[in-house]
Scaffold this motif. Structure first.
Motif, PDB file in Angstrom:
ATOM      1  N   PRO A  22      61.023  58.758  -1.685  1.00 21.63           N
ATOM      2  CA  PRO A  22      61.674  58.756  -3.002  1.00 21.63           C
ATOM      3  C   PRO A  22      60.679  59.071  -4.117  1.00 21.63           C
ATOM      4  CG  PRO A  22      62.412  56.879  -1.715  1.00 21.63           C
ATOM      5  CD  PRO A  22      61.284  57.525  -0.941  1.00 21.63           C
ATOM      6  N   GLY A  23      61.123  59.931  -5.020  1.00 24.29           N
ATOM      7  CA  GLY A  23      60.300  60.305  -6.160  1.00 24.29           C
ATOM      8  C   GLY A  23      59.502  61.581  -5.966  1.00 24.29           C
ATOM      9  N   LYS A  24      59.244  61.969  -4.707  1.00 25.56           N
ATOM     10  CA  LYS A  24      58.503  63.209  -4.446  1.00 25.56           C
ATOM     11  C   LYS A  24      59.401  64.409  -4.749  1.00 25.56           C
ATOM     12  CE  LYS A  24      54.511  61.781  -3.003  1.00 25.56           C
ATOM     13  NZ  LYS A  24      53.310  62.136  -3.729  1.00 25.56           N
ATOM     14  N   ARG A  29      63.545  64.768  -4.622  1.00 26.02           N
ATOM     15  CA  ARG A  29      64.306  65.029  -5.845  1.00 26.02           C
ATOM     16  C   ARG A  29      65.186  66.274  -5.687  1.00 26.02           C
ATOM     17  NH1 ARG A  29      59.840  65.200 -10.184  1.00 26.02           N
ATOM     18  NH2 ARG A  29      61.583  65.846 -11.485  1.00 26.02           N
TER      19      ARG A  29
END
Length: 172
Positions: A47-49, A53
């Motif tokens: 998550p967040g990479k 995304r």
């Protein structure tokens, strides 16, 4: 390409055996691909990479590429799970594909069976099981291999594949 499956219930030792078989084929100069089917959801992304995304934004396919590997992540969302021929069509050229899982697929397979786990064997229900590897004595009409003798299992599979026809995979 030649395709051979390793099937069995959860916790029977399929992955450990598959890993050893890959090692032996590779040591003999055979180009091997592996397919692992799981009934459990999984996510290789973080998550967040960036790639996460992109998927979360709605991209169906995200391909991560570096100097040493390529990873394709495909979201199926509401589409049905791909069948084994669809997965095989994604693979690079190779000599042998070892498939862990996909027990209902129409490819020859070895069942890893441990009676002590208290679950019934697959071979009576699945006609594509061509042999059984077990760590306990058992009665079966199929060839029975000692699960602790990976060399014998490897020799059986190698000989079986030598007599088997190539599988033609539809090109995408």
């Amino acid at each position: 390409m030649k395709v051979f499956g390793i099937a069995g219930t959860s916790g029977s030792g399929k992955t450990t055996l598959t890993e050893e078989l890959i090692r032996r084929f590779t040591e003999d100069g055979v180009r091997v691909a592996a397919v692992k089917h799981t009934h459990h959801g999984f996510d290789l992304d973080t998550p967040g990479k960036d790639s996460y995304r992109m998927r979360e934004a709605g991209s169906t396919d995200v391909v991560l590429v570096s100097e040493s590997r390529l990873v394709l992540m495909r979201e199926y969302r509401a589409a049905p799970e791909p069948e084994l021929p669809d997965v095989l069509a994604l693979l690079s050229p190779c000599d042998v594909v070892l498939v862990e899982g996909y027990k209902r697929s129409a490819v020859p397979k070895l069942e890893v069976y441990r009676p002590s786990r208290g679950k019934p064997p697959l071979w009576p229900e699945f006609p594509d099981v061509v042999a059984v590897a077990s760590d306990e004595p058992l009665t079966t009409p199929l060839p029975r291999l000692d699960l602790n003798d990976v060399d014998a299992i490897y020799a059986f599979i190698r000989d079986y594949l030598t007599r088997s026809p190539e599988i033609t995979v539809p090109q995408r």
